[in-house]
Design an enzyme around this catalytic site. Sequence first.
Site, PDB file in Angstrom:
ATOM      1  N   ALA A  60       0.831  -1.208   0.000  1.00 18.21           N
ATOM      2  CA  ALA A  60       0.000   0.000   0.000  1.00 18.21           C
ATOM      3  C   ALA A  60       0.863   1.255   0.000  1.00 18.21           C
ATOM      4  CB  ALA A  60      -0.936  -0.010   1.210  1.00 18.21           C
ATOM      5  N   TYR A  61       1.907   1.253   0.809  1.00 19.24           N
ATOM      6  CA  TYR A  61       2.808   2.407   0.864  1.00 19.24           C
ATOM      7  C   TYR A  61       3.517   2.602  -0.472  1.00 19.24           C
ATOM      8  CZ  TYR A  61       6.853   5.232   2.278  1.00 19.24           C
ATOM      9  OH  TYR A  61       7.813   6.209   2.365  1.00 19.24           O
ATOM     10  N   ALA A  62       4.044   1.510  -1.033  1.00 22.95           N
ATOM     11  CA  ALA A  62       4.743   1.613  -2.314  1.00 22.95           C
ATOM     12  C   ALA A  62       3.802   2.074  -3.418  1.00 22.95           C
ATOM     13  CB  ALA A  62       5.380   0.282  -2.684  1.00 22.95           C
ATOM     14  N   ALA A  63       2.539   1.688  -3.337  1.00 24.66           N
ATOM     15  CA  ALA A  63       1.574   2.124  -4.348  1.00 24.66           C
ATOM     16  C   ALA A  63       1.417   3.641  -4.331  1.00 24.66           C
ATOM     17  CB  ALA A  63       0.226   1.444  -4.107  1.00 24.66           C
ATOM     18  N   THR A  64       1.398   4.238  -3.130  1.00 22.52           N
ATOM     19  CA  THR A  64       1.287   5.697  -3.078  1.00 22.52           C
ATOM     20  C   THR A  64       2.522   6.351  -3.672  1.00 22.52           C
ATOM     21  OG1 THR A  64       2.242   5.982  -0.833  1.00 22.52           O
ATOM     22  CG2 THR A  64      -0.127   5.531  -0.992  1.00 22.52           C
TER      23      THR A  64
END
Length: 245
Positions: free
Chosen positions: A153-157
């Site tokens: 989720a963090y990498a997606a942002t």
Amino acid sequence: MDQSPERVAVVLGGSGGIGSAVARRLAAQGMAVVVHYAGSASRAHEVVEQITAGGGAAVAVPGDVADPGEMAGLFDTAEERFGGVDVVVNTAGIMLLAPLAEMDLDDFDRMHRVNVRGTFVVSQLAARRLRAGGSLINFSTSVTRIQQPDYAAYAATKGAVEAMTLILARELRGRDITVNAVAPGPTATPLFLDGKSEQAVRQLAAAAPLERLGAPDDIAETVAFLAGPGRWVNGQVLFANGGIA
């Protein structure tokens, strides 16, 4: 209005581990610095005191990076106090970790609001208000390459941050403004160390060929290059991770 310095930097997230190092490093280059903070006024004012004690110029300004009105006010303060804006560095961000299948969607939305919308709001204002010869430096993460579990989720942002940064660099053709992103690897900041065991930290430190975690000053030096002499670097994601990926 105060006497205008030669260059002025706005550092979003300037009270954080990397942001504070960036603010001090840009001040050492002779820039006046607007130290933005969202949650810790005391840390932001401490950074301002450190800069002013060394003969520099700085001011702490609060605000929600995802709120265009509050961020416009921050840019207004920079222009009123120092005469304009030449460098914008957006280190502001939050990191909430869980396997993708278990990620709470409210947490995902919180990260999206700060990391994606916040970067978009700040980038939009920077595109409108940076002076010629200026630089916008956003922040991604080396996890987009490392593909470490729990970081989806963090990498997606941060993948979204990279996309908007690279496109904006092309949209500002003819303005003499560089737009880049810095993608740190594991860096010894409270944001990174929070919740990690000593064994996990040791393993991450050993992963890089240089066999240590990055320090906030390592990242600040990278930013200082892009904000200063690195005028021929534009539309790039610069990975500052000791060779981990």
